[in-house]
Write a protein that holds these residues in place. Structure first.
Motif, short mmCIF file in Angstrom:
data_model
loop_
_atom_site.label_atom_id
_atom_site.label_comp_id
_atom_site.label_asym_id
_atom_site.label_seq_id
_atom_site.Cartn_x
_atom_site.Cartn_y
_atom_site.Cartn_z
N LEU A 51 6.08 7.63 1.60
CA LEU A 51 6.45 6.31 1.77
C LEU A 51 6.46 5.73 3.36
O LEU A 51 6.35 4.88 3.57
CB LEU A 51 7.94 6.27 1.53
N LEU A 52 6.56 6.70 4.24
CA LEU A 52 6.59 6.55 5.43
C LEU A 52 5.28 6.78 6.35
O LEU A 52 5.26 6.74 7.47
CB LEU A 52 7.48 7.31 6.56
N HIS A 53 4.05 7.20 5.44
CA HIS A 53 2.85 7.78 6.33
C HIS A 53 2.08 6.66 7.17
O HIS A 53 1.52 6.79 8.12
CB HIS A 53 1.98 8.14 5.31
N ASP A 54 2.36 5.34 6.69
CA ASP A 54 1.89 4.23 7.63
C ASP A 54 2.77 3.41 8.41
O ASP A 54 2.49 2.40 9.10
CB ASP A 54 1.08 3.37 6.68
N ASP A 92 9.77 16.41 -5.44
CA ASP A 92 9.25 16.99 -4.02
C ASP A 92 9.89 15.78 -3.15
O ASP A 92 8.97 14.95 -2.73
CB ASP A 92 7.90 17.16 -3.93
N LEU A 93 10.98 16.07 -2.47
CA LEU A 93 11.51 14.97 -1.70
C LEU A 93 10.80 14.69 -0.37
O LEU A 93 10.33 13.99 0.02
CB LEU A 93 13.20 15.11 -1.25
N THR A 94 10.36 16.10 0.17
CA THR A 94 9.56 15.94 1.36
C THR A 94 8.13 15.14 1.19
O THR A 94 7.66 14.45 2.02
CB THR A 94 9.25 17.35 1.87
N LEU A 95 7.53 15.36 0.05
CA LEU A 95 6.16 14.76 -0.33
C LEU A 95 6.40 12.94 -0.37
O LEU A 95 5.67 12.27 0.04
CB LEU A 95 5.50 15.34 -1.36
N ARG A 96 7.51 12.92 -1.08
CA ARG A 96 7.93 11.34 -1.47
C ARG A 96 8.20 10.74 0.02
O ARG A 96 7.72 9.78 0.30
CB ARG A 96 8.91 11.47 -2.50
N ILE A 97 9.13 11.35 1.03
CA ILE A 97 9.24 10.73 2.27
C ILE A 97 8.02 10.50 3.13
O ILE A 97 7.69 9.35 3.60
CB ILE A 97 10.33 11.60 2.92
N ALA A 98 7.17 11.57 2.98
CA ALA A 98 6.06 11.35 3.81
C ALA A 98 4.99 10.28 3.12
O ALA A 98 4.44 9.53 4.03
CB ALA A 98 5.33 12.70 3.97
N HIS A 152 0.83 -1.22 0.05
CA HIS A 152 0.11 -0.13 0.12
C HIS A 152 0.69 1.21 0.09
O HIS A 152 0.58 2.17 -0.50
CB HIS A 152 -0.78 0.15 1.32
N SER A 153 1.98 1.21 0.79
CA SER A 153 2.75 2.52 0.81
C SER A 153 3.56 2.64 -0.35
O SER A 153 3.50 3.95 -0.88
CB SER A 153 3.63 2.27 2.06
N LEU A 154 3.73 1.78 -1.07
CA LEU A 154 4.70 1.78 -2.46
C LEU A 154 3.74 2.50 -3.58
O LEU A 154 3.99 3.13 -4.17
CB LEU A 154 4.92 0.58 -2.63
N THR A 155 2.36 1.98 -3.27
CA THR A 155 1.43 2.50 -4.17
C THR A 155 1.05 3.97 -3.94
O THR A 155 0.94 4.69 -4.73
CB THR A 155 0.14 1.66 -4.01
N VAL A 156 1.17 3.95 -2.60
CA VAL A 156 0.87 5.65 -2.34
C VAL A 156 2.11 6.56 -2.85
O VAL A 156 1.59 7.67 -3.47
CB VAL A 156 0.66 5.93 -0.71
N LEU A 157 3.22 6.04 -2.74
CA LEU A 157 4.44 6.88 -3.10
C LEU A 157 4.08 7.06 -4.63
O LEU A 157 4.40 8.32 -5.09
CB LEU A 157 5.71 6.11 -2.91
N THR A 158 3.84 5.98 -5.43
CA THR A 158 3.80 6.11 -6.95
C THR A 158 2.87 7.18 -7.14
O THR A 158 2.80 8.01 -8.02
CB THR A 158 3.47 4.67 -7.35
N GLN A 159 1.78 6.93 -6.49
CA GLN A 159 0.37 7.88 -6.88
C GLN A 159 0.96 9.46 -6.41
O GLN A 159 0.39 10.41 -7.16
CB GLN A 159 -0.74 7.44 -6.02
N ALA A 160 1.38 9.58 -5.22
CA ALA A 160 1.68 10.89 -4.79
C ALA A 160 2.58 11.55 -6.01
O ALA A 160 2.56 12.80 -6.25
CB ALA A 160 2.61 10.83 -3.39
#
Length: 495
Positions: free
Chosen positions: A299-302, A291-297, A269-277
């Motif tokens: 990947l790590l949001h869950d 946008d490194l900040t968005l991508r880190i968040a 799920h987290s990898l999919t969220v990263l791709t979609q973001a």
């Protein structure tokens, strides 16, 4: 057809390299080094990218000249030069308006114990190329002769889409363990597959990454996350065990499914969220840097889910407060990786708030709730929009459409309130000076409390106007000082 494809690719690469070698700045450098009696070659990325048809942005050269000799040759023809990499044999210069880097042939290695490589200069181009990380980066174009030098079969690996090392993968990663992370980055950046021996060596030598400085590891991780598709590289880090050292929270998200499969695979799920973001990022801000900040968040949001996972009666799996737990975990990890404070604070806020929107779908928010959402997000609101939308990965089309429509509605309401109320600069109707003047108090803790009271009113009810805000402030102050134990008499009036 395959032979024709290879021949066409090679012919096109030769043509691109010819054009590159003929550019004024490259020709000027080549002639200057030739006159001084030293070898010069265009090396690594520019040569590789010429075969791939990718834009060539950075020009890297290698030479038989020592750093002192490079300076003697370059200074007369450069508009500026920098010696920050001199200890490692690298001199940077601006020639004809473009920055180039020129490095003495090298053969440096790690000693296996310290965090810095031992810098040793080499004496041949072939020796320099063989010590490089991967065969596709171990090609050079001799100048001014324009002769391709490829001692380890980089062209063949490049055309096959294979990431292999010039010599033994084990020896290569012993020379510099950071190359294992670079392999993950190139997997994403170039769309290549690592060779079997490279993946085996990465798995067996993962622990040796500990001798590399945190700063170098973090820089390489950031470069991976900034690629167009970081997921293949992330998968490689997890599969080889390297993620256990760098971002252990990632493999921890690969939860064992309960027998009823009552929760999603958090890692996938987290990898999919990263791709979609990343998709939303490119859609909303085309042509801007990643946008490194968005991508880190994303990947790590869950990452708080494994810690908060509970199996409730009836077999229901819950992850209560994983947003708050995850925000704290991300903050700790990013501090250990020595990210800057602004990035850490932004990622913390995004993870902390990433579930807030889902309350919007359960019942219409009041205007005050919308204001609070904007206020709490602050300057991260745009990123929060993208993260929240990306967090919808359900295959249920009806549910996905419902969530998308709901977020469209929320953004529309934010836009309306922003236009009406200057929502981006949400402040009370009275500032600190006005509060002190109206209440007749000096700067103190009570001024801050009054300010927060007025800010809460502003959030709940919208703009009040100065007169109404003054009346409400006085009523609050009177009620506060009529309560038992409210703090005694007000402070002395301002003189």
């Amino acid at each position: 057809m395959a032979v024709l494809s290879v021949m066409d690719t090679a012919a096109a690469a030769v043509e691109r390299l010819d054009r590159l070698a003929a550019t004024p700045r490259v020709a000027k450098l080549a002639l200057a080094f030739q006159k001084a009696g030293h070898e010069l070659a265009l090396v690594g990325g520019p040569v590789r990218d010429a075969f791939l048809g990718r834009p060539v942005n950075d020009l890297d050269f290698t030479t038989s000249a020592s750093p002192d000799q490079i300076l003697e040759i370059v200074v007369p023809i450069a508009e500026a030069h920098w010696e920050v990499g001199r200890a490692f044999g690298t001199i940077a210069a601006r020639v004809d308006g473009e920055t180039v880097e020129i490095t003495t042939y090298r053969s440096d290695v790690y000693d296996g114990e310290t965090r810095k490589p031992e810098v040793e200069f080499g004496d041949t181009l072939e020796g320099d190329l063989i010590r490089r990380d991967f065969t596709v980066n171990s090609m050079a174009l001799r100048l001014p002769e324009k002769v391709l030098v490829d001692p380890s079969g980089g062209v063949e690996d490049l055309l096959a889409g294979i990431l292999a090392t010039p010599g033994s993968a084990e020896d290569s990663f012993r020379d510099d363990p950071l190359r294992m992370m670079r392999a993950a980055r190139f997997t994403s950046q170039l769309g290549f597959q690592v060779s079997a021996d490279v993946q085996t060596a990465m798995t067996e030598r993962a622990s040796t990454l500990e001798i590399v400085s945190v700063e170098r590891v973090t820089d390489e991780l950031s470069k991976l996350l900034k690629t167009d598709d970081p997921v293949p590289g992330i998968r490689l880090l997890v599969a080889t065990g390297i993620a256990e050292l760098v971002l252990p929270e990632l493999p921890a998200m690969i939860l064992e499914a309960d027998e009823h499969h009552h929760h999603k695979d958090v890692y996938e799920h987290s990898l999919t969220v990263l791709t979609q973001a990343i998709g939303y990022e490119k859609e909303r801000h085309p042509g801007t840097p990643p946008d490194l900040t968005l991508r880190i968040a994303s990947l790590l949001h869950d990452i708080g889910k494994p810690t908060t996972r509970r199996l409730e009666p009836g077999g229901v799996v819950t992850f209560h407060h994983h947003d708050l737990v995850g925000a704290k975990m991300a903050k700790r990890r990013l501090k250990e990786l020595r990210f800057d404070n602004d990035t850490i604070a932004a990622v913390y806020r995004l993870i902390e708030l990433h579930l807030r929107f889902f309350g919007y779908t359960e019942g219409g928010w009041t205007d005050s709730a919308v204001r609070r959402y904007v206020r709490d997000a602050g300057d991260q609101l745009e990123r929060l929009h993208m993260l929240t939308r990306a967090d919808v990965t359900t295959r249920n089309r009806r549910k996905a459409d419902h969530l998308a429509f709901a977020y469209d509605d929320l953004e529309d309401r934010i836009a309306v309130l922003r236009e009406q109320e200057e929502l981006d600069s949400l402040r009370p109707d009275l500032d600190g000076d006005a509060i002190q003047r109206i209440l007749g108090i000096k700067p103190s803790r009570e001024v801050g409390e009054a300010y927060r009271y007025l800010l809460e009113l502003r959030t709940e009810e919208g703009p009040l106007g100065e007169d109404e805000a003054t009346n409400r402030l006085k009523a609050w102050w009177d009620a506060r000082h009529q309560q038992p134990g409210a703090g005694g008499e007000p402070a002395d009036p301002v003189a």
